[in-house]
Design an enzyme around this catalytic site. Structure first.
Site, short mmCIF file in Angstrom:
data_model
loop_
_atom_site.label_atom_id
_atom_site.label_comp_id
_atom_site.label_asym_id
_atom_site.label_seq_id
_atom_site.Cartn_x
_atom_site.Cartn_y
_atom_site.Cartn_z
N GLY A 1 12.82 3.77 -13.50
CA GLY A 1 12.07 3.08 -12.46
C GLY A 1 12.45 3.57 -11.07
O GLY A 1 13.26 2.95 -10.38
N GLU B 1 18.55 16.38 -14.74
CA GLU B 1 17.26 16.88 -15.19
C GLU B 1 17.04 18.33 -14.79
O GLU B 1 16.38 19.10 -15.49
CB GLU B 1 16.15 16.00 -14.59
CG GLU B 1 14.75 16.38 -15.04
CD GLU B 1 13.69 15.53 -14.35
OE1 GLU B 1 12.63 15.33 -14.98
OE2 GLU B 1 13.89 15.08 -13.22
#
Length: 391
Positions: free
Chosen positions: A129, A248
């Protein structure tokens, strides 16, 4: 320049390849397709658990977290072997690659075992989120508010583009806990279970079609979250955000290289693209692999080169988009066909997720956004590579 790996790295690759040959799910056991990036079919849960138990899930982790303390180069050949065979090691990629990794970096011991390990073992799935209607690439502009009241936070606000939230067990949520601090300050991170009263998830379709339900709007209306679910220090969420995206980005370029490799197999010199465009595709692939290998070597020596990762992310994502756009233009109406859909579905392979040229092209836009939008990468390159002044 050495363009090969040491013996120990190649032995590591061979051991993993042998494991895959013996254990990779096949046939009827792997037919169920995931609904979203936070839904894992039961067969895939078993597969991920086996990887965890054998230390092949995230080899760079210690054994208690699904790894075997592998070196960076060993981690690279592990990912390369997965990509070469077009295998997913998890159908909850943000849970595995960003959220669990962030909890292991910034969470308490209790949080690691209560939340991260179940994600690693595919017992829980997670969503991230971050983005809001007014805070996409500019995360620091987020407005979702969390107020500490005794031993609980009261959360109000909205998130959007929250991949897989409707299937996730919890959301790693970035909230503003000090509205009077500068916008990069006063941000905190909370683990918010999706069954918390006051949390509403609304999935919506994408450019691919209304049935492609992965994105979500998430609303928080007086949602109460235990203070023990705070990840990292209060008002220090920007540090967690940088760490989350760093997990990431490190080897993100390898995925773009494998996509380009796939495209070279699909096109051929005398195929869809024609010789000139095919040559451009091959040169882009080679350039990406060489730049990526140089960045990998620097990282293996312990050198930090954030700007190089930005160059790789920008070049790789836009090379994939350019190649699929060229195929779309050249194929004409035939680009709307989905040839792979006519074959038996195999959810372990990437091809069945990128079946038609229009779908491949449409999905290529996510590559230029996720992990840092192209505009952000250009800003980093301008300032940290070219030394240009801030505009």
């Amino acid at each position: 320049m050495q363009l090969s790996f040491e013996t120990d790295v190649e032995a590591f690759r061979a051991e993993f390849a042998a494991f895959l040959d013996e254990h990779l799910p096949r046939g009827a056991e792997s037919l169920e397709r995931p609904r979203s990036t936070a839904h894992i079919p039961e067969w895939a849960r078993r597969w991920q658990r086996l990887l965890f138990d054998e230390g092949w899930l995230l080899p760079g982790n210690p054994p208690e977290f699904g790894g075997r303390d592998a070196s960076l180069l060993q981690q690279y050949v592990h990912l390369e072997e997965l990509a070469r065979r077009r295998i997913y090691h998890s159908f909850n990629p943000q849970g595995l690659g960003i959220i669990a990794a962030s909890l292991l970096s910034f969470g308490t011991e209790e949080q690691k075992h209560r939340w991260a390990v179940p994600v690693l073992r595919a017992e829980k799935t997670a969503a991230l989120g971050m983005s809001e209607p007014g805070a996409g690439s500019d995360l620091a502009s987020l407005r979702t508010r969390a107020v500490l009241e005794g031993d609980r936070f009261r959360v109000n606000g909205q998130k959007v583009w929250t991949s897989g939230a409707h299937d996730a067990d919890f959301i790693l949520t970035f909230v503003r806990t000090d509205p009077d601090a500068p916008k990069h300050k006063g941000i905190s991170v909370l683990i918010i279970p999706t069954d918390t009263p006051g949390v509403t998830r609304r999935p919506f379709g994408s450019l691919i079609g209304p049935a492609d339900l992965d994105f979500n709007e998430v609303f928080f209306e007086n949602a109460e979250v235990p203070a023990e679910n705070l990840v990292g220090e209060l008002n220090q969420g920007w540090t967690v955000a940088n760490g989350s995206l760093g997990h990431e980005r490190t080897l993100l370029w390898l995925g773009f290289a494998e996509r380009l490799e796939d495209l070279t197999q699909d096109f051929r010199p005398d195929g869809v693209l024609g010789r000139d465009r095919y040559a451009t595709l091959v040169m882009d692939l080679q350039a990406l692999r060489l730049m990526g290998s140089a960045a990998l070597a620097r990282a293996a020596r312990g050198e930090q080169d954030v700007a190089a990762l930005s160059v790789l992310k920008l070049f790789g994502s836009e090379a994939v988009q350019s190649a699929t756009e060229a195929a779309l233009e050249t194929a004409g109406p035939d680009a709307l066909a989905h040839p792979a859909r006519t074959a038996p579905f195999n959810p372990m392979t990437l091809e069945d997720f990128y079946a038609g040229w229009f779908e491949r092209y449409a999905r290529s836009f996510s590559g230029t956004i996720a992990g840092g939008a192209s505009e952000i990468q250009r800003t980093i390159i301008a300032e940290r590579v070219l030394g240009l002044p801030r505009g």
